[in-house]
Design a protein around this motif. Structure first.
Motif, PDB file in Angstrom:
ATOM      1  N   ALA A   2      55.836  34.299  38.276  1.00 10.43           N
ATOM      2  CA  ALA A   2      54.750  34.496  39.242  1.00 10.43           C
ATOM      3  C   ALA A   2      53.763  35.539  38.733  1.00 10.43           C
ATOM      4  N   PRO A   3      52.471  35.343  39.009  1.00  6.35           N
ATOM      5  CA  PRO A   3      51.468  36.328  38.595  1.00  6.35           C
ATOM      6  C   PRO A   3      51.695  37.678  39.274  1.00  6.35           C
ATOM      7  N   VAL A   4      51.183  38.724  38.655  1.00  4.96           N
ATOM      8  CA  VAL A   4      51.187  40.055  39.255  1.00  4.96           C
ATOM      9  C   VAL A   4      49.827  40.267  39.906  1.00  4.96           C
ATOM     10  N   TYR A   5      49.833  40.531  41.209  1.00  2.43           N
ATOM     11  CA  TYR A   5      48.591  40.693  41.964  1.00  2.43           C
ATOM     12  C   TYR A   5      48.367  42.157  42.309  1.00  2.43           C
ATOM     13  N   LYS A   6      47.139  42.625  42.066  1.00  2.00           N
ATOM     14  CA  LYS A   6      46.752  43.976  42.460  1.00  2.00           C
ATOM     15  C   LYS A   6      45.414  43.891  43.193  1.00  2.00           C
ATOM     16  N   LEU A   7      45.421  44.303  44.458  1.00  2.48           N
ATOM     17  CA  LEU A   7      44.209  44.299  45.273  1.00  2.48           C
ATOM     18  C   LEU A   7      43.651  45.712  45.338  1.00  2.48           C
ATOM     19  N   LYS A   8      42.390  45.854  44.967  1.00  2.00           N
ATOM     20  CA  LYS A   8      41.739  47.164  45.015  1.00  2.00           C
ATOM     21  C   LYS A   8      40.663  47.163  46.095  1.00  2.00           C
ATOM     22  N   PHE A   9      40.783  48.123  47.004  1.00  3.27           N
ATOM     23  CA  PHE A   9      39.786  48.303  48.056  1.00  3.27           C
ATOM     24  C   PHE A   9      39.920  49.730  48.569  1.00  3.27           C
ATOM     25  N   PHE A  10      39.183  50.042  49.628  1.00  7.76           N
ATOM     26  CA  PHE A  10      39.243  51.369  50.227  1.00  7.76           C
ATOM     27  C   PHE A  10      40.327  51.395  51.311  1.00  7.76           C
ATOM     28  N   ASN A  11      40.514  52.559  51.940  1.00  2.00           N
ATOM     29  CA  ASN A  11      41.584  52.685  52.932  1.00  2.00           C
ATOM     30  C   ASN A  11      41.097  52.322  54.338  1.00  2.00           C
ATOM     31  N   PHE A  12      40.542  51.123  54.445  1.00  2.16           N
ATOM     32  CA  PHE A  12      40.203  50.548  55.742  1.00  2.16           C
ATOM     33  C   PHE A  12      40.257  49.029  55.625  1.00  2.16           C
ATOM     34  N   GLU A  34      44.510  51.553  47.240  1.00  2.00           N
ATOM     35  CA  GLU A  34      43.434  52.117  48.050  1.00  2.00           C
ATOM     36  C   GLU A  34      42.674  53.161  47.242  1.00  2.00           C
ATOM     37  N   ILE A  35      41.388  52.915  47.053  1.00  2.00           N
ATOM     38  CA  ILE A  35      40.549  53.799  46.253  1.00  2.00           C
ATOM     39  C   ILE A  35      40.033  54.945  47.122  1.00  2.00           C
ATOM     40  N   GLU A  36      40.267  56.157  46.687  1.00  3.31           N
ATOM     41  CA  GLU A  36      39.766  57.328  47.405  1.00  3.31           C
ATOM     42  C   GLU A  36      38.288  57.545  47.082  1.00  3.31           C
ATOM     43  N   ASP A  37      37.585  58.172  48.022  1.00  4.53           N
ATOM     44  CA  ASP A  37      36.147  58.410  47.837  1.00  4.53           C
ATOM     45  C   ASP A  37      35.859  59.178  46.546  1.00  4.53           C
ATOM     46  N   ALA A  38      36.703  60.150  46.243  1.00  4.29           N
ATOM     47  CA  ALA A  38      36.472  60.978  45.054  1.00  4.29           C
ATOM     48  C   ALA A  38      36.601  60.171  43.761  1.00  4.29           C
ATOM     49  N   ASP A  39      37.393  59.104  43.807  1.00  2.00           N
ATOM     50  CA  ASP A  39      37.620  58.289  42.612  1.00  2.00           C
ATOM     51  C   ASP A  39      36.635  57.134  42.478  1.00  2.00           C
ATOM     52  N   TRP A  40      35.896  56.858  43.555  1.00  2.00           N
ATOM     53  CA  TRP A  40      35.054  55.669  43.576  1.00  2.00           C
ATOM     54  C   TRP A  40      33.984  55.643  42.479  1.00  2.00           C
ATOM     55  N   ILE A 160      37.983  39.674  59.361  1.00  2.00           N
ATOM     56  CA  ILE A 160      36.683  40.342  59.425  1.00  2.00           C
ATOM     57  C   ILE A 160      36.380  40.794  60.854  1.00  2.00           C
ATOM     58  N   MET A 161      36.689  39.953  61.834  1.00  2.00           N
ATOM     59  CA  MET A 161      36.402  40.313  63.223  1.00  2.00           C
ATOM     60  C   MET A 161      37.222  41.512  63.672  1.00  2.00           C
ATOM     61  N   GLU A 162      38.432  41.637  63.181  1.00  2.00           N
ATOM     62  CA  GLU A 162      39.231  42.807  63.546  1.00  2.00           C
ATOM     63  C   GLU A 162      38.548  44.082  63.054  1.00  2.00           C
ATOM     64  N   SER A 163      37.992  44.025  61.855  1.00  2.00           N
ATOM     65  CA  SER A 163      37.255  45.165  61.320  1.00  2.00           C
ATOM     66  C   SER A 163      35.971  45.410  62.116  1.00  2.00           C
ATOM     67  N   ASN A 199      52.942  46.742  60.725  1.00  2.00           N
ATOM     68  CA  ASN A 199      53.456  47.704  59.745  1.00  2.00           C
ATOM     69  C   ASN A 199      52.412  48.215  58.755  1.00  2.00           C
ATOM     70  N   ARG A 200      51.184  47.770  58.874  1.00  2.00           N
ATOM     71  CA  ARG A 200      50.166  48.186  57.913  1.00  2.00           C
ATOM     72  C   ARG A 200      49.768  49.645  58.149  1.00  2.00           C
ATOM     73  N   PRO A 201      49.062  50.243  57.186  1.00  2.00           N
ATOM     74  CA  PRO A 201      48.533  51.599  57.400  1.00  2.00           C
ATOM     75  C   PRO A 201      47.586  51.628  58.599  1.00  2.00           C
ATOM     76  N   HIS A 202      47.345  52.803  59.128  1.00  2.00           N
ATOM     77  CA  HIS A 202      46.480  52.928  60.304  1.00  2.00           C
ATOM     78  C   HIS A 202      45.018  52.842  59.869  1.00  2.00           C
ATOM     79  N   TYR A 203      44.513  51.613  59.818  1.00  2.00           N
ATOM     80  CA  TYR A 203      43.108  51.410  59.495  1.00  2.00           C
ATOM     81  C   TYR A 203      42.297  51.415  60.789  1.00  2.00           C
ATOM     82  N   LYS A 204      41.230  52.202  60.839  1.00  2.00           N
ATOM     83  CA  LYS A 204      40.395  52.256  62.041  1.00  2.00           C
ATOM     84  C   LYS A 204      39.504  51.026  62.161  1.00  2.00           C
ATOM     85  N   TYR A 205      39.039  50.521  61.024  1.00  2.00           N
ATOM     86  CA  TYR A 205      38.136  49.370  61.032  1.00  2.00           C
ATOM     87  C   TYR A 205      38.179  48.685  59.680  1.00  2.00           C
TER      88      TYR A 205
END
Length: 205
Positions: A2-12, A34-40, A160-163, A199-205
């Motif tokens: 199986a392929p190795v999947y890595k999703l990169k996004f911010f913490n929301f 999750e990419i931090e603002d300082a690393d973006w 998308i609507m949840e966000s 069980n996901r992290p606490h994303y506000k939006y």
């Protein structure tokens, strides 16, 4: 293997949430980076078009949330085999993305006067246009955007609507768009997605 999947996004949630939904739906393991603002600034130089999300599939990089979601939708059996039906779902997802862009612009506007103007446009023009048209499509098609069978576009819409509702601060669909709200409920009732959301992290939006 199986392929190795890595999703990169911010913490929301944002435009990455439908991707996370699809991974959950298919029971596919992936690394959620999750990419931090300082690393973006440094990360931005290394990703296609300087935007997130990106999905690394082994040594290949796929960008744009709609393209990634469609790819995963096919993997998990949520893409119709009929080309025209598949294209209709592409149109739905791209429309949802467009709507989300309008809300994102309003949410991040710093000028108070312009923010009020953008909110007025959302309430009077863009919400009725986008959500009203999608409500009518579901009315004509049946239970979901593709008819009686759930598809990747339904998961994309709900993610998308949840966000969007997190940014807007109220339940837009529940109040005004009952058919779209039914899709929203049905997607969240899928056991794998319900487990992910619980069980996901606490994303506000």
């Amino acid at each position: 293997m199986a392929p190795v999947y890595k999703l990169k996004f911010f913490n929301f949630m944002g435009v990455a949430e439908p991707i996370r939904y699809l991974f959950a739906y298919g029971g596919i393991s992936y690394k959620n980076i999750e990419i931090e603002d300082a690393d973006w600034p440094d990360v931005q130089k290394s990703v296609p078009f300087g935007k997130l999300p990106v999905l690394e599939v082994d040594n290949k990089v796929l960008c744009q949330s709609v393209a990634i979601s469609r790819y995963l939708g096919k993997l998990v059996g949520l893409l119709p085999t009929d080309d025209l039906e598949a294209a209709e779902l592409d149109a739905i997802a791209l429309t949802v993305f467009d709507y989300g862009t309008k809300v994102h612009e309003w949410f991040h506007e710093q000028n108070k006067e312009r923010k009020l103007l953008l909110q007025k446009e959302l309430e009077e023009r863009w919400c009725p246009r986008y959500l009203g048209d999608m409500e009518e499509i579901v009315r004509q098609k049946g239970t979901y955007f593709g008819g009686q069978k759930i598809s990747w576009a339904d998961l994309y819409f709900v993610g998308i609507m949840e966000s969007i509702e997190g940014m807007w601060g109220s339940k837009i669909l529940e109040k005004q768009y009952p058919l779209l709200h039914t899709i929203y409920k049905h997607v969240h009732e899928i056991p794998a997605i319900d487990t992910y959301v619980s069980n996901r992290p606490h994303y506000k939006y």
